[in-house]
Design a protein around this motif. Structure first.
Motif, mmCIF file in Angstrom:
data_model
loop_
_atom_site.group_PDB
_atom_site.id
_atom_site.type_symbol
_atom_site.label_atom_id
_atom_site.label_comp_id
_atom_site.label_asym_id
_atom_site.label_seq_id
_atom_site.Cartn_x
_atom_site.Cartn_y
_atom_site.Cartn_z
ATOM 1 N N MET A 69 -12.761 2.262 -61.134
ATOM 2 C CA MET A 69 -11.911 3.417 -60.896
ATOM 3 C C MET A 69 -11.358 3.348 -59.471
ATOM 4 N N LEU A 107 -23.343 -5.596 -42.131
ATOM 5 C CA LEU A 107 -23.516 -4.422 -41.271
ATOM 6 C C LEU A 107 -24.981 -4.012 -41.222
ATOM 7 N N ARG A 114 -6.139 7.804 -51.545
ATOM 8 C CA ARG A 114 -6.424 8.692 -50.421
ATOM 9 C C ARG A 114 -5.840 10.099 -50.616
ATOM 10 N N GLY A 128 -7.393 3.552 -46.962
ATOM 11 C CA GLY A 128 -7.791 4.916 -47.299
ATOM 12 C C GLY A 128 -8.254 5.073 -48.728
ATOM 13 N N ASP A 129 -7.887 4.123 -49.592
ATOM 14 C CA ASP A 129 -8.280 4.199 -51.003
ATOM 15 C C ASP A 129 -9.725 3.717 -51.195
ATOM 16 N N VAL A 130 -10.316 4.126 -52.319
ATOM 17 C CA VAL A 130 -11.684 3.741 -52.675
ATOM 18 C C VAL A 130 -11.681 3.175 -54.094
ATOM 19 N N VAL A 131 -12.464 2.125 -54.308
ATOM 20 C CA VAL A 131 -12.636 1.540 -55.636
ATOM 21 C C VAL A 131 -14.115 1.678 -56.013
ATOM 22 N N ILE A 169 -20.139 -1.589 -50.411
ATOM 23 C CA ILE A 169 -21.483 -1.006 -50.476
ATOM 24 C C ILE A 169 -21.980 -1.143 -51.906
ATOM 25 N N LEU A 174 -10.121 -0.152 -45.472
ATOM 26 C CA LEU A 174 -9.913 0.304 -44.089
ATOM 27 C C LEU A 174 -8.511 0.012 -43.594
ATOM 28 N N LEU A 220 -14.325 0.551 -49.762
ATOM 29 C CA LEU A 220 -13.604 1.541 -48.952
ATOM 30 C C LEU A 220 -12.570 0.763 -48.149
ATOM 31 N N LEU A 248 -24.394 -3.866 -47.620
ATOM 32 C CA LEU A 248 -23.546 -2.973 -46.829
ATOM 33 C C LEU A 248 -22.813 -3.886 -45.853
ATOM 34 N N TYR A 258 -18.935 0.087 -54.145
ATOM 35 C CA TYR A 258 -17.849 0.918 -53.619
ATOM 36 C C TYR A 258 -17.076 0.091 -52.605
ATOM 37 N N ILE A 261 -9.615 5.544 -56.476
ATOM 38 C CA ILE A 261 -9.306 6.881 -55.965
ATOM 39 C C ILE A 261 -8.361 6.701 -54.785
ATOM 40 N N HIS A 311 -14.961 -1.865 -46.276
ATOM 41 C CA HIS A 311 -16.409 -1.780 -46.381
ATOM 42 C C HIS A 311 -16.774 -1.950 -47.848
#
Lengths: 114, 114
Positions: free
Chosen positions: A1, B28, A5, B84-87, B110, B66, B64, B40, B62, A3, B108
């Motif tokens: 999925m 990280l 911003r 800014g989007d997330v998967v 995770i 950047l 993130l 991470l 996840y 998402i 990032h």
């Protein structure tokens, strides 16, 4: 999925966890439907603002500092942090963070539960 | 615990997960001593580089994003992503990501286990 911003919700928290000033808090993921994670957020602390000192029992919070600089209270010990650094707090330890720089301090905050 | 950026190890992975080009992979957090999290990391994909399509069973990853932009294969569906989007990929779903932009794609990554 995926998402995007612009689908995320940002709220401004005043005196977060008993800290000073205000923190812009963007929910990157709605964790209600996720497993073993209860928060995945981006926080922006304005200069002088802070997240107050608080405890993490049966969970670990990771701060990933994206930009800016500040001071972390790392379970009772004050330490400087800057972009690229990571703070790990769990197993009953406590932390708080203050933006002591001149620019906003931006970080990802992730809470993994167990 | 505070981990400073200069204490972290970066390795360059070629053809990561069967993808193209190279990915700079910065650990990280050393997750061996952490609970319910096994990775991470910060990943930097050069233009044209990718992480190949792969599966996540009994865990969720996840991404993130950047900076930069790219295309995600989100369990079989191609979708654009940008800073800014997330998967979110878990419960047996698959994903891969390609930097289709002109700048490095930094994110990032995770992995929470369950």
């Amino acid at each position: 999925m995926v998402i995007q911003r612009n689908q995320m919700k940002t709220e401004v928290k005043e005196k977060m966890r008993g800290g000073d000033g205000s923190v812009a808090f963007t929910h990157l993921v709605d964790c209600e439907n996720e497993k073993n994670i209860r928060m995945l957020a981006e926080l922006t602390l304005q200069p002088g603002s802070s997240v107050g000192y608080h405890n993490h029992e049966s969970e670990t919070e990771y701060y990933l500092i994206l930009s800016g600089s500040g001071t972390v209270n790392d379970d009772g010990e004050l330490k400087p942090v800057k972009a690229g650094d990571v703070v790990i707090t769990g197993n009953g330890a406590s932390h708080g963070i203050t933006n002591t720089g001149a620019a906003p301090l931006v970080m990802h905050a992730i809470i993994v539960t167990y």
